[in-house]
Design a protein around this motif. Structure first.
Motif: not given
Length: 488
Positions: A378-393
């Protein structure tokens, strides 16, 4: 309302999209009693707890506390009404000491701020905290950080913190999990004292039947979201429906593979693979790299075409359906390597998960459900998926699957490439999905030891063939399995 009914659960139903986790459940808890809520994994017990403590909103039905309808109250009101709870998955402040964790439980009856409560507790608060720590047997660990305690002592700490709220109703979610026998005996004594001496009413979810049968005045038994029996410990232990739910007749098979074979060109990947996954269970599919585990999941979902055999889901053949039609049936795969759309935002990835199956109303509810389970998304809902960590992905991949309101998910290597801490968090989520929401899960996992701790049954695949199967407890103690997969 009967004058001695402290809590009334009246016909509650809980739905997550198309999945009914609790179905028209009713029971009453007498004042000053210990009432146990039991049932197999995925029965809906923790979901019921979450409704009573107001973390979940029932789709239908009413919950009353001493005659007051609390069905619409926010969760923060419950402490003021004298309701405290513990959690199946620990919710402690790991960096704070045992004493500081218990101090935080005093906030509802303190005029101090949380910071002030930790820095300058008054004498009465200090006495209460010390007595509770002593009562649960943690005096020698009072200055130890919570994260440094073993799991059993962390469970006891959570009980002490709940008692610091001075509750009238105490909700305990699997308090004996991870405790040694002598600690279970101490817990038995503590809970009995809380009722007999302190007048606290206790509602207990527990799998340790020795404790349940010893201390409970009355027991409600659930299976697949419904009440199947209720009575005294003696009555329940003799009830045929209870014996069947725990021990007896075979559970209905939700997924069946019958002699599935598959090839990649001239390379035979699977050879007459047969396995069954009961409804509401977690089943593990294990084996070394190249054994055929991912190929099995891909064959189920028609990402590769089986060359022989049948796949049945909820009693119906699906091996001739297209992949999108299989998703429409409620069977969804979380692929190895996450496979998120990296140039799209978190929210856009989640929306894609709802495209085939979820209705507009369900989609809104599922967004809420996924964000509640994975606040970081929810905190990162506007971020591109490529910017997420492995765990967040990995969280995003699981969340995307949940957006389709699945009845069953196939999880392919969810721990791959993650740190030990993130692996633990992901597996806690897997357990919650099964126990709280009743999801059936077929799990492919490289960490065999971890997989066998969450699954009830497992199959071992070698060179495209099933070579061994059995209850997880049996396999984890099998010398051949330990040598081949556990390094022992």
């Amino acid at each position: 309302m009967s004058s001695d009914n402290f809590l009334e659960v009246d016909g509650i139903t809980v739905q997550f999209g198309g999945l009914t986790a609790v179905n028209q459940l009713s029971f009453n808890v007498k004042q000053g009693s210990i009432h146990a809520l039991i049932g197999p994994n995925g029965a809906g017990k923790s979901t019921t707890f979450n409704c009573i403590s107001r973390y979940y909103q029932p789709t239908a039905g009413r919950i009353r506390l001493q005659g007051q309808d609390i069905s619409q109250l926010p969760p923060e009101r419950m402490a003021g009404l004298g309701v405290a709870r513990t959690f199946q998955n620990l919710e402690l402040f790991g960096e704070l000491s045992v004493r500081e964790n218990v101090l935080l439980g005093c906030h509802s009856h303190s005029t101090n701020t949380l910071g002030g409560l930790l820095r300058r507790p008054n004498g009465e608060t200090n006495d209460l905290v010390d007595s509770l720590i002593e009562r649960v047997g943690l005096t020698s660990d009072r200055e130890t950080r919570a994260k440094e305690l073993d799991f059993g002592h962390q469970k006891l700490l959570e009980i002490a913190r709940a008692l610091a709220l001075k509750p009238r109703l105490l909700l305990l979610d699997e308090p004996a999990a991870g405790l040694r026998n002598r600690d279970i005996e101490s817990l038995d004594k503590l809970l009995t004292e809380l009722v007999d001496k302190d007048g606290i009413t206790v509602l207990l979810v527990e799998h340790v039947m020795q404790l349940v049968m010893s201390i409970s005045h009355r027991i409600t038994v659930m299976s697949f979201g419904q009440k199947i029996a209720e009575g005294t410990p003696d009555e329940v232990s003799k009830d045929e429906r209870v014996i069947e739910a725990y021990l007896g007749k075979e559970l209905p098979m939700f997924l069946e593979l019958r002699d599935i074979s598959a090839s990649y060109g001239a390379i035979q990947a699977l050879s007459k693979v047969s396995l069954n996954v009961p409804q509401g269970a977690i089943v593990a599919l294990l084996g070394s790299n190249g054994a055929g585990k991912s190929s099995t999941l891909n064959a189920i979902c028609k990402l590769i075409e089986p060359s022989g055999g049948e796949v049945l889901f909820d009693g119906k053949p699906i091996h001739k359906l297209k992949s999108d039609d299989i998703v429409r049936q409620g069977l969804v795969q979380v692929p190895e390597g996450r496979e998120v759309f990296k140039d799209m935002s978190v929210e856009e990835n989640l929306e894609l998960g709802a495209f085939v199956r979820a209705k507009a109303k369900d989609q809104a509810e599922n967004f809420e459900r996924v964000y509640a389970m994975f606040p970081r998304l929810k905190e990162r809902r506007a971020q591109r998926a490529s910017t997420l960590s492995g765990g967040e992905q990995q969280m995003l991949a699981i969340g995307r699957a949940l957006m389709s309101s699945p009845r069953m998910i196939l999880l392919d290597e969810p721990s791959m490439g993650l740190s030990p801490l993130l692996v633990e968090q992901i597996f806690q989520t897997i357990t919650r999905l099964n126990r709280e929401q009743g999801l059936t899960i077929l799990l492919v996992e490289q960490d065999v030891r971890l997989a066998l701790t969450v699954a009830s049954y497992a199959y071992i695949l070698e060179n495209g063939e099933i070579t061994l199967q059995g209850p997880s407890e049996q396999l984890i103690n099998d010398p051949a399995v330990r040598r081949a997969y556990l390094g022992a």
